[in-house]
Design an enzyme around this catalytic site. Structure first.
Site, PDB file in Angstrom:
ATOM      1  N   ASP A  33     -20.984   1.294  18.874  1.00 47.00           N
ATOM      2  CA  ASP A  33     -21.933   2.400  18.745  1.00 47.00           C
ATOM      3  C   ASP A  33     -21.191   3.719  18.950  1.00 47.00           C
ATOM      4  O   ASP A  33     -20.349   3.856  19.838  1.00 47.00           O
ATOM      5  CB  ASP A  33     -23.064   2.240  19.780  1.00 47.00           C
ATOM      6  CG  ASP A  33     -24.263   3.108  19.449  1.00 47.00           C
ATOM      7  OD1 ASP A  33     -25.317   2.550  19.094  1.00 47.00           O
ATOM      8  OD2 ASP A  33     -24.141   4.353  19.535  1.00 47.00           O
ATOM      9  N   ASN A  89     -34.615  -2.145  18.983  1.00 48.96           N
ATOM     10  CA  ASN A  89     -35.635  -1.104  18.901  1.00 48.96           C
ATOM     11  C   ASN A  89     -36.327  -1.237  17.552  1.00 48.96           C
ATOM     12  O   ASN A  89     -35.661  -1.308  16.511  1.00 48.96           O
ATOM     13  CB  ASN A  89     -34.995   0.278  19.031  1.00 48.96           C
ATOM     14  CG  ASN A  89     -34.344   0.480  20.392  1.00 48.96           C
ATOM     15  OD1 ASN A  89     -34.835  -0.015  21.399  1.00 48.96           O
ATOM     16  ND2 ASN A  89     -33.235   1.194  20.422  1.00 48.96           N
ATOM     17  N   GLN A  96     -36.719   3.263  17.418  1.00 49.30           N
ATOM     18  CA  GLN A  96     -35.738   3.025  16.358  1.00 49.30           C
ATOM     19  C   GLN A  96     -35.436   4.330  15.621  1.00 49.30           C
ATOM     20  O   GLN A  96     -36.356   5.090  15.288  1.00 49.30           O
ATOM     21  CB  GLN A  96     -36.269   1.981  15.374  1.00 49.30           C
ATOM     22  CG  GLN A  96     -35.256   1.570  14.313  1.00 49.30           C
ATOM     23  CD  GLN A  96     -35.738   0.403  13.459  1.00 49.30           C
ATOM     24  OE1 GLN A  96     -36.872  -0.066  13.619  1.00 49.30           O
ATOM     25  NE2 GLN A  96     -34.902  -0.066  12.574  1.00 49.30           N
ATOM     26  N   VAL A  98     -32.432   4.332  13.234  1.00 48.20           N
ATOM     27  CA  VAL A  98     -31.773   3.927  11.987  1.00 48.20           C
ATOM     28  C   VAL A  98     -32.536   2.733  11.435  1.00 48.20           C
ATOM     29  O   VAL A  98     -32.606   1.674  12.071  1.00 48.20           O
ATOM     30  CB  VAL A  98     -30.293   3.573  12.223  1.00 48.20           C
ATOM     31  CG1 VAL A  98     -29.657   3.089  10.919  1.00 48.20           C
ATOM     32  CG2 VAL A  98     -29.528   4.775  12.773  1.00 48.20           C
ATOM     33  N   HIS A 102     -30.861  -3.803  13.519  1.00 48.31           N
ATOM     34  CA  HIS A 102     -29.624  -3.953  14.297  1.00 48.31           C
ATOM     35  C   HIS A 102     -29.955  -4.381  15.705  1.00 48.31           C
ATOM     36  O   HIS A 102     -31.010  -4.044  16.248  1.00 48.31           O
ATOM     37  CB  HIS A 102     -28.814  -2.655  14.309  1.00 48.31           C
ATOM     38  CG  HIS A 102     -29.604  -1.446  14.722  1.00 48.31           C
ATOM     39  ND1 HIS A 102     -30.486  -0.802  13.855  1.00 48.31           N
ATOM     40  CD2 HIS A 102     -29.685  -0.779  15.900  1.00 48.31           C
ATOM     41  CE1 HIS A 102     -31.045   0.221  14.490  1.00 48.31           C
ATOM     42  NE2 HIS A 102     -30.583   0.246  15.742  1.00 48.31           N
ATOM     43  N   HIS A 104     -28.580  -4.185  19.588  1.00 47.02           N
ATOM     44  CA  HIS A 104     -27.655  -3.518  20.495  1.00 47.02           C
ATOM     45  C   HIS A 104     -27.144  -4.552  21.498  1.00 47.02           C
ATOM     46  O   HIS A 104     -27.945  -5.221  22.171  1.00 47.02           O
ATOM     47  CB  HIS A 104     -28.367  -2.424  21.305  1.00 47.02           C
ATOM     48  CG  HIS A 104     -28.902  -1.277  20.494  1.00 47.02           C
ATOM     49  ND1 HIS A 104     -28.278  -0.045  20.444  1.00 47.02           N
ATOM     50  CD2 HIS A 104     -30.017  -1.152  19.725  1.00 47.02           C
ATOM     51  CE1 HIS A 104     -28.988   0.788  19.676  1.00 47.02           C
ATOM     52  NE2 HIS A 104     -30.049   0.131  19.236  1.00 47.02           N
TER      53      HIS A 104
HETATM   54  P1  AMP Z   1     -31.693   2.791  17.177  1.00 48.93           P
HETATM   55  O1  AMP Z   1     -32.100   4.036  17.902  1.00 48.93           O
HETATM   56  O2  AMP Z   1     -32.075   1.512  17.857  1.00 48.93           O
HETATM   57  O3  AMP Z   1     -32.134   2.833  15.728  1.00 48.93           O
HETATM   58  O4  AMP Z   1     -30.105   2.773  17.220  1.00 48.93           O
HETATM   59  C1  AMP Z   1     -29.304   3.461  16.332  1.00 48.93           C
HETATM   60  C2  AMP Z   1     -27.929   3.519  16.959  1.00 48.93           C
HETATM   61  O5  AMP Z   1     -26.979   3.835  15.959  1.00 48.93           O
HETATM   62  C3  AMP Z   1     -27.780   4.550  18.074  1.00 48.93           C
HETATM   63  O6  AMP Z   1     -27.409   3.912  19.280  1.00 48.93           O
HETATM   64  C4  AMP Z   1     -26.681   5.462  17.535  1.00 48.93           C
HETATM   65  O7  AMP Z   1     -25.833   5.937  18.551  1.00 48.93           O
HETATM   66  C5  AMP Z   1     -25.958   4.567  16.572  1.00 48.93           C
HETATM   67  N1  AMP Z   1     -25.221   5.232  15.518  1.00 48.93           N
HETATM   68  C6  AMP Z   1     -25.648   6.271  14.755  1.00 48.93           C
HETATM   69  N2  AMP Z   1     -24.699   6.602  13.857  1.00 48.93           N
HETATM   70  C7  AMP Z   1     -23.660   5.756  14.051  1.00 48.93           C
HETATM   71  C8  AMP Z   1     -22.375   5.585  13.440  1.00 48.93           C
HETATM   72  N3  AMP Z   1     -21.964   6.373  12.424  1.00 48.93           N
HETATM   73  N4  AMP Z   1     -21.557   4.625  13.907  1.00 48.93           N
HETATM   74  C9  AMP Z   1     -21.953   3.837  14.933  1.00 48.93           C
HETATM   75  N5  AMP Z   1     -23.152   3.928  15.544  1.00 48.93           N
HETATM   76  C10 AMP Z   1     -23.989   4.878  15.112  1.00 48.93           C
END
Ligand code: AMP
Length: 116
Positions: A33, A89, A96, A98, A102, A104
């Site tokens: 991350d 999430n 969430q 992204v 995924h 974590h």
């Molecule tokens: P969520 O909030 O569960 O959708 O998690 C999205 C995660 O993606 C967050 O923990 C971010 O820090 C992570 N994230 C966003 N952009 C990147 C990236 N380019 N490379 C790795 N992790 C990322």
């Protein structure tokens, strides 16, 4: 909503943007991350662009099982013998950000409960 195939995680899978990839096979990829919340914070992502867990269909059961087995494999690889936490999430209330499913993997410190 943005198609999951256009998310930054799909771009990482296609090597269009950089990431620190720690594991990959035909169904999944795992990378660190970019904003770690623990000493070990790795995202395990299916190559199939499922936007969120709530969108999974029965045919995805193999992928979903594979994601958990991948978390276990990566946790072993990272030496998290003291334990770890796995978080998905899902949707707005789940926090969430992204919209490409995924998991974590968080480890390297003791986790609190309840989560925020
Ligand atoms: P969520 O909030 O569960 O959708 O998690 C999205 C995660 O993606 C967050 O923990 C971010 O820090 C992570 N994230 C966003 N952009 C990147 C990236 N380019 N490379 C790795 N992790 C990322």
């Amino acid at each position: 909503m943005t198609e999951a195939s256009d998310t930054l995680f799909s771009k990482i899978i296609r090597r269009e943007i950089p990431a620190t990839i720690v594991y990959e096979d035909e169904l999944a990829i795992a990378f660190r991350d970019i904003n770690p919340q623990a000493p070990v914070h790795i995202l395990v992502v299916p190559k199939k662009p499922i936007p969120k867990l709530a969108d999974a269909v029965p045919e995805d059961h193999r992928i979903l099982g594979h994601l958990l087995m991948t978390v276990k494999r990566v946790a072993d690889q990272e030496g998290l013998e003291n334990g770890y936490r796995v978080v998905i999430n899902t949707g707005a209330d789940g926090g969430q950000t992204v919209y490409h499913l995924h998991l974590h993997l968080l480890g390297g410190r003791a986790m609190g409960w309840p989560p925020g």
